[in-house]
Design a protein around this motif. Structure first.
Motif, PDB file in Angstrom:
ATOM      1  N   ILE A   1      42.655  -3.507  32.325  1.00  0.00           N
ATOM      2  CA  ILE A   1      43.407  -2.260  32.312  1.00  0.00           C
ATOM      3  C   ILE A   1      44.910  -2.542  32.313  1.00  0.00           C
ATOM      4  CG2 ILE A   1      43.442  -1.919  34.850  1.00  0.00           C
ATOM      5  CD1 ILE A   1      42.616   0.819  32.355  1.00  0.00           C
TER       6      ILE A   1
ATOM      7  N   ASN B   1      46.259  -5.131  30.859  1.00  0.00           N
ATOM      8  CA  ASN B   1      46.609  -5.922  29.681  1.00  0.00           C
ATOM      9  C   ASN B   1      46.869  -5.036  28.469  1.00  0.00           C
ATOM     10  OD1 ASN B   1      46.268  -8.276  31.107  1.00  0.00           O
ATOM     11  ND2 ASN B   1      44.143  -8.558  30.446  1.00  0.00           N
ATOM     12  N   ASP B   2      47.398  -5.663  27.436  1.00  0.00           N
ATOM     13  CA  ASP B   2      47.754  -4.896  26.244  1.00  0.00           C
ATOM     14  C   ASP B   2      46.540  -4.342  25.503  1.00  0.00           C
ATOM     15  OD1 ASP B   2      50.389  -5.327  26.743  1.00  0.00           O
ATOM     16  OD2 ASP B   2      50.499  -7.154  25.555  1.00  0.00           O
TER      17      ASP B   2
ATOM     18  N   SER C   1      44.136  -2.734  26.635  1.00  0.00           N
ATOM     19  CA  SER C   1      43.645  -1.449  27.142  1.00  0.00           C
ATOM     20  C   SER C   1      44.162  -0.284  26.299  1.00  0.00           C
ATOM     21  CB  SER C   1      44.034  -1.262  28.603  1.00  0.00           C
ATOM     22  OG  SER C   1      45.419  -1.155  28.740  1.00  0.00           O
ATOM     23  N   GLU C   2      45.350  -0.426  25.724  1.00  0.00           N
ATOM     24  CA  GLU C   2      45.908   0.712  24.991  1.00  0.00           C
ATOM     25  C   GLU C   2      45.149   1.050  23.705  1.00  0.00           C
ATOM     26  OE1 GLU C   2      50.318   0.673  25.049  1.00  0.00           O
ATOM     27  OE2 GLU C   2      49.961  -0.449  26.886  1.00  0.00           O
TER      28      GLU C   2
ATOM     29  N   ARG D   1      42.798 -13.100  19.918  1.00  0.00           N
ATOM     30  CA  ARG D   1      41.927 -13.082  21.085  1.00  0.00           C
ATOM     31  C   ARG D   1      41.857 -11.678  21.688  1.00  0.00           C
ATOM     32  NH1 ARG D   1      42.634 -14.672  26.854  1.00  0.00           N
ATOM     33  NH2 ARG D   1      44.846 -14.445  26.470  1.00  0.00           N
ATOM     34  N   ARG D   2      43.029 -11.055  21.836  1.00  0.00           N
ATOM     35  CA  ARG D   2      43.051  -9.713  22.420  1.00  0.00           C
ATOM     36  C   ARG D   2      42.426  -8.679  21.488  1.00  0.00           C
ATOM     37  NH1 ARG D   2      45.443  -9.917  27.109  1.00  0.00           N
ATOM     38  NH2 ARG D   2      46.944 -11.593  27.365  1.00  0.00           N
TER      39      ARG D   2
ATOM     40  N   ARG E   1      38.893  -8.760  21.925  1.00  0.00           N
ATOM     41  CA  ARG E   1      38.518  -8.040  23.147  1.00  0.00           C
ATOM     42  C   ARG E   1      38.398  -6.542  22.887  1.00  0.00           C
ATOM     43  NH1 ARG E   1      42.093 -10.196  28.198  1.00  0.00           N
ATOM     44  NH2 ARG E   1      41.242 -12.297  28.349  1.00  0.00           N
TER      45      ARG E   1
ATOM     46  N   ASP F   1      36.068 -13.909  25.696  1.00  0.00           N
ATOM     47  CA  ASP F   1      36.976 -15.035  25.443  1.00  0.00           C
ATOM     48  C   ASP F   1      36.208 -16.257  24.946  1.00  0.00           C
ATOM     49  OD1 ASP F   1      38.987 -13.412  26.132  1.00  0.00           O
ATOM     50  OD2 ASP F   1      39.680 -14.547  27.873  1.00  0.00           O
TER      51      ASP F   1
END
Lengths: 161, 392
Positions: free
Chosen positions: B145, B147-148, B150-151, B325-326, B329, B383
């Motif tokens: 929540i 981290n970037d 979440s947006e 990676r993000r 996610r 990850d």
């Protein structure tokens, strides 16, 4: 210092604060009132959760952090905002101040500046609720409540400008 | 079971509570476990072995309907056009990618099975909509929540909420308007008029709604909000409109009043209580034989619609300027399907064809069971998976 605010739909709001060492402090305020604190060592690292606080506890901790109970550094840049219209500031009385040696009433601090002195810090002690006949001394630190304009007045008044 | 209704309702809550406790123990979301609890204590499992079991009946059904009503009420309550507009470029980009990649998969599979367009559109909806409840909770549990990623995840969920409100409105008209053509026209006109009136009040009648939910004490405010939501939902159902859509509009109306926060606080436990019964009821109503019959189709859908969410989420994350990676996610985060797929399936069950009445609801249960567990697991190991994918 930069603070970034973003919406978390359905959850609450997120604040990212840049710290001096390049890391970021992330505060998530949930709609339920819960606060979560995270640290992000580098901008693109994952956030590591530090702790969470309930709404009530967060407010208490926040007040402590803000320095409402204890101000270790006494300069004229410290201020505590109570509301948009009133804040608490600390003003040092210089040695040659025209108010030094006079009582609060005599000097007319509140009449002339509008700011009210709520405490005087002297030699490591704090005189709370000073009366109109409390005498001001050089090196006193006045803790006053007032608007920003009134604080400006107070500062120049105490400095004898 | 020939028990008094009170014992029956108590058993429902007890079974759901045990299911939820197991879910927490094994680190999964509660929704699939509420459903499983319903299957287990229902006629198909406990009933089969001759043990006392919970039979599907009016009492449980009413409680479950309250669950749908409050789920959608909250969707409306937390739904904000302003929020959507505030970062519309990125949300719209990520949301559109999500819609264009995932919705057609279900429709195409439906059509390939020889289903009608309406049936295929229902399948499209079931596989399209990610689970806001499960995903948001997982985001908080995993600490994402802050981290970037979440947006884009939350932004896409908001976009999906908007789509699902429109979708439910259209699809309920398609399902609830059965019968001969002249009667259908009248029904549709009445339903359309009712929805239009509801929408007008929600959008422009803030003063009226405000007055309606303005109770002197918390207790009265709770009663007023529940009364308004349930009554409007009930009236909607009475005249052939989906109670879910009606509740959404009521939520939207209440959301724009000053009581929005109070009502949210007061009704959250109410929603959680009845939503749990709704998921339980889904399990209870599930015909295990029919579910087994759709297992192959569920497997096909899982295989097809897991990668599509991973891809659409990845692309959405990229649109938000995130690294690989993000972005992966984001994809993993969107895989979970849950409450709204089941709400869509419940709506489909009101239809006239065997596919709508039987196949889609049975399939949706199996699909949600798999996808909610799979999605939560994918998030936990995203990850590692990303390392394998990008390293290979």
């Amino acid at each position: 210092m930069a603070v970034y605010e973003s919406e978390l739909p359905g959850v609450g709001k997120k604040y990212e604060i840049d710290l001096d060492d390049g890391s970021q402090l992330v505060v998530v305020i949930h709609n339920t009132g819960k606060r979560e604190l995270f640290i992000r060592p580098e901008p693109d690292a994952d956030s590591e959760k530090l702790f969470e606080l309930s709404d009530k506890l967060a407010r208490q901790v926040g007040t402590i952090m803000e320095g409402a109970y204890f101000q270790p550094i006494k300069t004229d840049t410290i201020e505590t905002v109570l509301s948009e219209e009133s804040l608490i500031e600390w003003v040092k009385v210089p040695a040659q101040s025209p108010v030094a040696g006079r009582t609060l009433e005599d000097a007319g601090v509140r009449v002339k500046t509008g700011a009210s002195v709520i405490a005087i810090q002297r030699d490591g002690e704090t005189i709370t609720n000073p009366t109109p006949d409390t005498t001001l001394r050089p090196d006193d630190t006045l803790v006053a409540v007032g608007s920003r304009a009134e604080h400006d007045e107070l500062e120049s008044f105490v400095a004898g400008e | 079971m020939a028990a008094t209704p009170l014992v029956e309702v108590g058993a429902v809550f007890a079974a759901a509570a045990i299911g939820g406790a197991v879910a927490i123990r094994v680190g999964q979301s509660v929704i699939p476990f509420y459903v499983l609890a319903g299957v287990l204590v229902g006629p198909d499992v406990l009933g089969q072995v001759g043990a006392p079991h919970v039979a599907p009946g009016d009492v449980v059904t009413v409680l479950a309907e309250l669950g749908i009503v409050f789920l959608l009420f909250f969707l409306g309550l937390e739904f904000s056009i302003d929020r959507l507009l505030a970062s519309r470029d990125r949300i719209t980009a990520a949301g559109t990618i999500d819609l264009l990649i995932n919705f057609p998969v279900g429709v195409v599979v439906g059509l390939a099975l020889g289903w009608s367009v309406v049936e295929a559109l229902f399948l499209g909806g079931v596989v399209y909509i990610s689970s806001s409840a499960v995903i948001t909770k997982s985001l908080i549990d995993l600490g994402w929540i802050a981290n970037d990623e979440s947006e884009p995840i939350l932004g896409t969920l908001v976009f999906e909420d908007l789509v699902i409100a429109v979708y439910l409105t259209v699809m309920s008209a398609a399902v609830l308007g059965g019968g001969d053509s002249s009667a259908v026209a009248v029904d549709l006109a009445v339903a359309g008029g009712f929805l239009l009136a509801l929408f007008a009040v929600a959008r422009y009648g803030t003063g009226i709604v405000q007055h309606l939910v303005d109770g002197e004490t918390q207790e009265l405010q709770l009663l007023r909000a529940v009364a308004l939501t349930v009554l409007v939902g009930g009236i909607a159902l009475e005249i052939g409109v989906s109670e879910a859509v009606a509740a959404f509009f009521v939520g939207m109306g209440v959301g724009s009043t000053e009581h929005s926060d109070d009502v949210e606080h007061l009704l959250m436990p109410v929603r959680d209580l009845f939503a749990a019964v709704f998921f339980f009821w889904i399990g209870l109503e599930t015909d295990l034989a029919a579910m087994a019959a759709t297992a192959g189709l569920v497997a096909v859908l899982v295989v097809l619609t897991t990668p599509t969410k991973l891809v659409s989420g990845y692309l959405g994350g990229r649109r938000y300027g995130l690294d690989g990676r993000r972005s992966f996610r984001v994809g993993a985060g969107m895989v979970t399907r849950g409450e709204f797929s089941l709400v869509i399936a419940t709506l489909a069950a009101g239809g006239a064809t065997p596919v709508l009445r039987g196949t889609i609801p049975s399939l949706a249960v199996g699909y949600v069971l798999v996808m909610s567990v799979l999605g939560t697991t994918l998030m936990t190991y995203s990850d590692d998976i990303w390392e394998r994918l990008s390293g290979a």
